[in-house]
Write an enzyme that holds these catalytic residues in place. Structure first.
Site, mmCIF file in Angstrom:
data_model
loop_
_atom_site.group_PDB
_atom_site.id
_atom_site.type_symbol
_atom_site.label_atom_id
_atom_site.label_comp_id
_atom_site.label_asym_id
_atom_site.label_seq_id
_atom_site.Cartn_x
_atom_site.Cartn_y
_atom_site.Cartn_z
ATOM 1 N N LYS A 134 0.844 -1.210 0.000
ATOM 2 C CA LYS A 134 0.000 0.000 0.000
ATOM 3 C C LYS A 134 0.873 1.252 0.000
ATOM 4 C CE LYS A 134 -1.655 1.539 4.104
ATOM 5 N NZ LYS A 134 -1.337 2.922 4.459
ATOM 6 N N ASP B 181 4.739 0.633 12.002
ATOM 7 C CA ASP B 181 3.600 -0.111 11.460
ATOM 8 C C ASP B 181 3.558 -1.562 11.946
ATOM 9 O OD1 ASP B 181 2.923 2.165 10.123
ATOM 10 O OD2 ASP B 181 3.677 1.523 8.182
ATOM 11 N N ARG C 55 -1.527 14.810 12.543
ATOM 12 C CA ARG C 55 -0.581 14.463 11.465
ATOM 13 C C ARG C 55 -0.203 15.762 10.764
ATOM 14 N NH1 ARG C 55 -1.402 8.758 9.824
ATOM 15 N NH2 ARG C 55 0.158 9.036 8.217
HETATM 16 N N1 EPU Z 1 5.510 14.730 10.770
HETATM 17 C C1 EPU Z 1 5.487 16.058 11.129
HETATM 18 N N2 EPU Z 1 5.399 16.989 10.129
HETATM 19 C C2 EPU Z 1 5.327 16.653 8.821
HETATM 20 C C3 EPU Z 1 5.359 15.285 8.464
HETATM 21 C C4 EPU Z 1 5.453 14.335 9.464
HETATM 22 O O1 EPU Z 1 5.543 16.397 12.310
HETATM 23 O O2 EPU Z 1 5.236 17.560 7.973
HETATM 24 C C5 EPU Z 1 5.581 13.706 11.837
HETATM 25 C C6 EPU Z 1 4.329 12.832 11.863
HETATM 26 O O3 EPU Z 1 3.279 13.452 12.571
HETATM 27 C C7 EPU Z 1 4.811 11.577 12.524
HETATM 28 C C8 EPU Z 1 6.240 11.464 12.011
HETATM 29 O O4 EPU Z 1 6.609 12.775 11.561
HETATM 30 O O5 EPU Z 1 4.809 11.735 13.902
HETATM 31 C C9 EPU Z 1 6.421 10.466 10.886
HETATM 32 O O6 EPU Z 1 5.647 10.826 9.788
HETATM 33 P P1 EPU Z 1 6.023 10.421 8.286
HETATM 34 O O7 EPU Z 1 5.862 11.631 7.458
HETATM 35 O O8 EPU Z 1 7.316 9.696 8.245
HETATM 36 O O9 EPU Z 1 4.862 9.387 7.972
HETATM 37 P P2 EPU Z 1 3.802 9.440 6.810
HETATM 38 O O10 EPU Z 1 4.452 9.694 5.508
HETATM 39 O O11 EPU Z 1 2.655 10.286 7.205
HETATM 40 C C10 EPU Z 1 4.101 6.902 6.273
HETATM 41 C C11 EPU Z 1 3.198 5.711 6.142
HETATM 42 C C12 EPU Z 1 2.681 5.303 7.513
HETATM 43 C C13 EPU Z 1 3.899 4.968 8.381
HETATM 44 C C14 EPU Z 1 4.845 6.177 8.437
HETATM 45 C C15 EPU Z 1 6.114 5.911 9.219
HETATM 46 C C16 EPU Z 1 2.234 5.996 3.953
HETATM 47 C C17 EPU Z 1 1.035 6.242 3.126
HETATM 48 N N3 EPU Z 1 2.076 6.040 5.268
HETATM 49 O O12 EPU Z 1 3.298 7.939 6.840
HETATM 50 O O13 EPU Z 1 1.909 4.142 7.332
HETATM 51 O O14 EPU Z 1 3.468 4.618 9.658
HETATM 52 O O15 EPU Z 1 5.216 6.568 7.092
HETATM 53 O O16 EPU Z 1 6.806 4.855 8.673
HETATM 54 O O17 EPU Z 1 3.303 5.718 3.428
HETATM 55 C C18 EPU Z 1 0.233 2.570 7.826
HETATM 56 O O18 EPU Z 1 0.488 2.024 6.750
HETATM 57 O O19 EPU Z 1 -0.509 2.046 8.702
HETATM 58 C C19 EPU Z 1 0.804 3.878 8.097
HETATM 59 C C20 EPU Z 1 0.315 4.702 9.018
#
Ligand code: EPU
Length: 417
Positions: free
Chosen positions: A22, A306, A121
């Site tokens: 995904k 995850d 988020r």
């Molecule tokens: N964060 C910030 N500011 C930002 C972006 C992120 O503070 O601008 C914080 C987030 O709030 C969080 C941390 O940084 O606390 C990590 O966020 P990241 O951006 O790395 O995660 P994401 O891109 O939102 C993806 C996956 C998640 C997975 C995380 C961490 C996708 C679609 N989602 O999320 O997957 O947990 O990376 O590996 O790729 C899941 O599949 O169940 C899922 C939640």
């Protein structure tokens, strides 16, 4: 509303095929926007989040067609630059469309994604990075209105945290930008490598993916390509968890053991024997499980957030006390309360969970609080005495293709009602 009803106390055995990832398919679908000719994504999982991404592509004017496991995206008629609120809300990760739409059309308007079941988020890092690349972003009435007054320009961007989504958005915006973009302290997840490989196959020039600095040399235009979405490492870990919690033996097909380098040792520490060969992983979890030393979730190559809920469910059945520290998301222990309803002994304080092993889970009525937390409840249900009913399974369907059909193939007794 649909529910999963699980008859517990089962063992599983046999072979399970792991579907496409995904978290790779979603940015790849967004990335197809950058190419002027069609792309075909094979091994593209049938998940509600993937359907939502296809609805966004269709709304933008692309033709998005599914043929069995493949999705074909033709972007020739891409005209819209706005993603309406209702589509944004269907999937939090729709923010990854921002970089791609900007790269292709130079304009993008989408609603602020807001919080989700894992807590707030924020997207401050996405916004700051795009601003550094010359994007003007106005935040008004819950919408982000983005335009490019002069040019989308390559620049060096240092991330304060290796955010997956931010790294993806910068890569997408940088492909067609003027000059070279550097992403320092970039996310190193395998899904980032998959996105770079796809874009390079379309004609982009990206180097360093999988390392801490990624270089993207802007090009004038790219086309589409045919590409295989990588296997879902989190689904693979979930199936390993299913074998562990039911003291069973299974073989996983279509997996990359290398992507699970921080996960397999934890299950081995629990007492599972794990062998990998080619695209298969064999798991023998016939022995009772042991507790493990502290698990700390970290950005890749650390232990993935995850898999935290999955590991927790298994550790509930292990001898002794285990400690889990959640470092990535603020609110990712909601499943603990549901596991406790099934007899687990878990205490949560802030970002630490203390899991004391129990003899058995008991079937109960529980609710999926988020995607991976929901999967953890399925695992607990498989090993519980009696029947477990899980409600709110829309969360589970976001990331697992018909989880009940797959697990039933190896001996589980799960009904969707
Ligand atoms: N964060 C910030 N500011 C930002 C972006 C992120 O503070 O601008 C914080 C987030 O709030 C969080 C941390 O940084 O606390 C990590 O966020 P990241 O951006 O790395 O995660 P994401 O891109 O939102 C993806 C996956 C998640 C997975 C995380 C961490 C996708 C679609 N989602 O999320 O997957 O947990 O990376 O590996 O790729 C899941 O599949 O169940 C899922 C939640």
């Amino acid at each position: 509303m649909q529910r999963l009803v699980i008859d517990g106390n089962t063992k599983i055995s046999g072979e399970l095929k792991v579907h496409g990832a995904k978290n790779s398919a979603l940015p790849l679908l967004a990335a197809t926007i950058l190419g002027k000719t069609p792309s075909v994504l094979h091994n593209c999982p049938r998940l509600s989040d993937v359907f939502a991404a296809c609805r966004i592509l269709s709304y933008l004017g692309c033709k998005c067609v599914r043929e069995n496991d493949s999705v074909i995206v033709d972007t020739a008629n891409l005209t819209h630059f706005e993603v309406p609120d209702q589509l944004m809300r269907e999937m939090r990760s729709s923010i990854v469309f921002l970089g791609a739409i900007l790269g292709r059309l130079g304009r993008c308007r989408l609603s602020f994604p807001g919080g989700c079941e894992l807590g707030p988020r924020p997207i401050d890092m996405h916004i700051s990075a795009l601003r550094q690349m010359g994007v003007s972003i106005k935040e008004e009435y819950g919408y982000l209105d983005c335009s490019i007054p002069k040019e989308l320009k390559g620049t060096a961007i240092s991330l304060s945290f290796p955010s997956v989504g931010t790294t993806e958005n910068i890569m997408l915006a940088a492909v067609l930008a003027n000059g070279e973009t550097q992403i320092r302290n970039a996310a190193r997840e395998p899904e980032i490598i998959d996105l770079a490989n796809f874009l390079n196959a379309c004609g982009a020039k990206i180097y360093g993916q999988g390392e801490s600095t990624i270089y993207i040399e802007g090009v004038k235009e790219i086309g589409g390509c045919e590409y295989n979405v990588m296997p879902d490492r989190i689904v693979a870990a979930t199936y390993i968890g299913a074998a562990a919690i039911t003291n069973s033996e299974i073989c996983l097909k279509n997996v990359k053991a290398k992507d699970l380098e921080s996960v397999l040792p934890v299950f081995e520490e629990m007492g599972c024997s794990i062998y990998s060969y080619s695209d298969k992983i064999y798991v023998n979890a016939l022995r009772p499980l042991n507790c493990v030393k502290t698990i700390r979730t970290m950005p890749y190559p650390g232990f993935p957030t995850d898999v935290q809920a999955i590991a927790m469910a298994a550790l509930c059945k292990a001898r002794g006390t285990s400690v889990i520290v959640e470092n990535i998301f603020e609110n990712r222990f909601k499943h603990a309360g549901e596991l406790v309803r099934m007899g687990a002994n878990i205490k949560v304080e802030g970002k630490v969970a203390i899991v004391e092993g129990i003899q058995k889970f008991y079937g109960a009525q529980v609710e999926a609080t988020d995607l991976r937390g929901g999967a953890a409840l399925v695992l607990a249900g498989l090993s519980a005495e009696g029947q477990t009913t899980i409600s709110n399974i829309k969360h589970i369907d976001r990331g697992y293709e018909r989880i009940e059909d797959n697990l039933n193939l190896v001996g589980a007794k799960i009904k969707r009602v």
